[in-house]
Enzyme design. Sequence first.
Site, PDB file in Angstrom:
ATOM      1  CB  ILE A  44      -2.159   9.854  10.119  1.00  0.00           C
ATOM      2  CG1 ILE A  44      -1.595   9.030  11.291  1.00  0.00           C
ATOM      3  CG2 ILE A  44      -1.036  10.446   9.275  1.00  0.00           C
ATOM      4  CD1 ILE A  44      -0.810   9.800  12.338  1.00  0.00           C
TER       5      ILE A  44
ATOM      6  CB  SER B 146       0.562   4.023  -4.528  1.00  0.00           C
ATOM      7  OG  SER B 146      -0.744   3.719  -4.099  1.00  0.00           O
TER       8      SER B 146
ATOM      9  N   GLY C  55       0.831  -1.205   0.000  1.00  0.00           N
ATOM     10  CA  GLY C  55       0.000   0.000   0.000  1.00  0.00           C
ATOM     11  C   GLY C  55       0.860   1.248   0.000  1.00  0.00           C
TER      12      GLY C  55
ATOM     13  CB  ALA D 186      -8.182  -6.150  10.868  1.00  0.00           C
ATOM     14  CE  LYS D 187      -5.072  -1.001  10.461  1.00  0.00           C
ATOM     15  NZ  LYS D 187      -3.872  -1.099   9.593  1.00  0.00           N
TER      16      LYS D 187
ATOM     17  CE1 TYR E 163      -8.252   0.424   9.417  1.00  0.00           C
ATOM     18  CE2 TYR E 163      -8.323   1.256  11.662  1.00  0.00           C
ATOM     19  CZ  TYR E 163      -7.734   1.228  10.416  1.00  0.00           C
ATOM     20  OH  TYR E 163      -6.620   2.004  10.168  1.00  0.00           O
TER      21      TYR E 163
ATOM     22  CG  ASN F 285       1.006   1.245   4.865  1.00  0.00           C
ATOM     23  OD1 ASN F 285       0.703   1.960   5.828  1.00  0.00           O
ATOM     24  ND2 ASN F 285       0.573   1.510   3.629  1.00  0.00           N
TER      25      ASN F 285
ATOM     26  CG  ASP G 106      -6.056  -7.970  -3.579  1.00  0.00           C
ATOM     27  OD1 ASP G 106      -5.727  -7.805  -2.384  1.00  0.00           O
ATOM     28  OD2 ASP G 106      -7.220  -8.236  -3.936  1.00  0.00           O
ATOM     29  CB  VAL G 107      -1.098  -7.755   0.085  1.00  0.00           C
ATOM     30  CG1 VAL G 107       0.172  -7.334  -0.628  1.00  0.00           C
ATOM     31  CG2 VAL G 107      -1.817  -6.568   0.688  1.00  0.00           C
TER      32      VAL G 107
END
Length: 247
Positions: A189, A15, A13, A159-160, A156, A91, A64-65
């Site tokens: 951020i 880019s 990720g 997962a985190k 989320y 990331n 696509d990871v």
Amino acid sequence: MTELKNKVAIVTGGSRGIGAAISLELAKQGVKIVLNYVSRPELAEKMVAEIQEFGGEAFAVQADVSNSDDAARLVQAAVEHFGKLDILVNNAGITRDSTFKKLSEEDWRKVIDVNLNSVFNTTSPALQHLLESDGGRIINISSIIGQAGGFGQTNYAAAKAGLIGYTKSLALELAKSNVTVNAICPGFIGTEMVQAIPEKVLDGIVAKIPQKRLGTPQEIGRGVVFLCKDGAYITGQQLNINGGLYM
Ligand code: CAA
């Protein structure tokens, strides 16, 4: 201190957002960057050009990871191109925010696949190469949400938080090797992801941050550089970069 010149890093990720800043900050240290993206080649190529402009080395790989074949191809491309792998920055991440009552199974699975299962997919093919490095680094970009929870973010947060458990366990397993494994837990951020939060909600979040501002992607990128450069005796940790929002 580890000299980072000529180390090789994969940034998933890479880019845009935090991943782009990580790629840039590592490249400024002389790290050769394999910049992974999934859907926006023009952004990835822009980042590669930016790195090359100051004499850095980088190339972009579409993968696509959340797909294990794609992730294996990404690692293979890195090793074929640069001959080795020293740093893996996991990331890549997405949000599909929704209160749990309204959360679809698809949005649950998608977030777990991209944010958590991807780490299995990238680390498995990367591990042997990292073990062969003279100072391998695995850095997982978790989140304050994995530590404190987040309204509308059960998928989320799961997962985190999962990334943190994975970080500690793998750190234990690899402690006798030359590979360290750490998580960075960013707070809020200033990226597209955070700017998409409804304005009223975001104002409320910023008001609660002790330092009263969003973090910058560069501040996360410099955290990654710190762990890579000065982190030989740091493993299994969560580096919180959050303006004091979670202590
Ligand atoms: N805390 C407390 N209450 C909240 C809240 C919050 N953070 N966010 C929303 N609510 C409340 C609203 O005020 C509203 O209450 P009332 O009905 O009493 O007015 C109720 O929840 C429903 O809110 P919405 O009208 O927005 O409902 P919705 O179903 O359309 O959307 C939502 C719900 C998807 C959670 C939406 O509010 C939202 O997107 N919130 C932001 C979620 C968020 O903070 N995401 C962080 C993304 S950044 C990130 O994740 C990066 C990182 O790692 C930090």
